[in-house]
Design an enzyme around this catalytic site. Structure first.
Site, PDB file in Angstrom:
ATOM      1  CG  ASP A   1      43.820  13.958  41.602  1.00  0.00           C
ATOM      2  OD1 ASP A   1      43.290  13.435  40.906  1.00  0.00           O
ATOM      3  OD2 ASP A   1      44.950  13.495  42.258  1.00  0.00           O
TER       4      ASP A   1
ATOM      5  CG  ASP B   1      46.891  18.714  38.628  1.00  0.00           C
ATOM      6  OD1 ASP B   1      47.634  17.545  39.028  1.00  0.00           O
ATOM      7  OD2 ASP B   1      46.204  19.057  39.554  1.00  0.00           O
TER       8      ASP B   1
END
Length: 247
Positions: free
Chosen positions: A18, A16
């Site tokens: 953020d 991922d």
């Protein structure tokens, strides 16, 4: 602390963005807070918007899905609208576009740097196929601003999800697409996520090792949503000598 698994036993890795590779989750949180504070005041919506709302309804989801989920939690329904809706439109898309305007302004003004521990792990895993699976439509801009875009074979972001009709996390679609793009079976992949919806998505896609990165979502919650294990920083996977050298 228990011994961490040997990452070299896997064939590829999905990250991922953020809150895992870059601290943009903090910028997103500030942008959501500013936008919803203004909206709640204008619409006289009871109960303030909180960090808990972010983690429960917004974090890890595609932008418009996050808007709809949060409003639904307050029994508010508005038309979905269209991604081209202006910032003034009282639609899910218009509201999401207001948030994105705040996020883009902060990113342009302040820039972004990868977490040092995450950068060190990317260096350690440089010989493996790597991919990013992010619900953000800004993922490519963030990766470019952080100087790490060229490290990834594939970037499955909010734009890809929208164009190819992939369901938002926590559905399996986005991580399944990441594994497909890497050409590696999910049972040979490790993934790194910081959101409840993200670890659930990776687990649903059959990813062998789902590492929850606790940046505020809570270790117990990440484990209950599908994480195999939880760390506070990806530096925990990097040998101390390398960490000291890179710091």
């Amino acid at each position: 602390m228990s011994t961490l698994p040997d990452l070299t036993s896997f064939d590829a890795f999905l990250f991922d963005l953020d809150g895992v590779l870059t601290p943009t989750a903090e910028v997103h949180m500030r942008a959501w807070q500013a936008m919803f504070d203004e909206l709640f005041a204008a619409w006289d919506i009871a109960g303030p918007y909180t960090d808990d709302d972010y983690y429960r309804y917004v974090d890890g989801k595609k932008r418009y899905d996050g808007v709809a989920s949060l409003l639904r939690s307050r029994d508010v329904e508005v038309p979905w609208g269209h991604p081209s809706d202006p910032l003034t439109a009282d639609t899910v898309c218009g509201i999401g576009n207001r948030k994105n305007e705040v996020f883009t302004r902060v990113l342009n003004e302040e820039g972004i740097q990868p977490y040092p521990g995450s950068l060190a792990l990317l260096d350690e895993l440089a010989r493996y196929p790597l991919g990013v699976v992010s619900s953000s439509k800004n993922a490519r801009d963030v990766l470019a601003a952080a100087g790490i875009a060229n490290r990834f074979v594939t970037i499955v972001d909010g734009l890809v999800a929208e164009n190819d009709h992939l369901a938002s996390k926590p559905a399996a679609d986005m991580f399944a697409r990441g594994a497909h793009d890497l050409g590696i079976s999910p049972d040979r992949i490790a993934a790194f996520e910081d959101a409840h919806s993200g670890v659930a998505s990776a687990a649903a896609a059959g990813i062998a090792l789902v590492v929850g990165v606790d940046r505020g979502a809570g270790a117990d919650a990440l484990l209950s949503h599908g994480a195999t294990l939880v760390v506070n920083d990806l530096a925990e996977f990097v040998p101390l000598s390398t960490r000291t050298h890179t710091a």
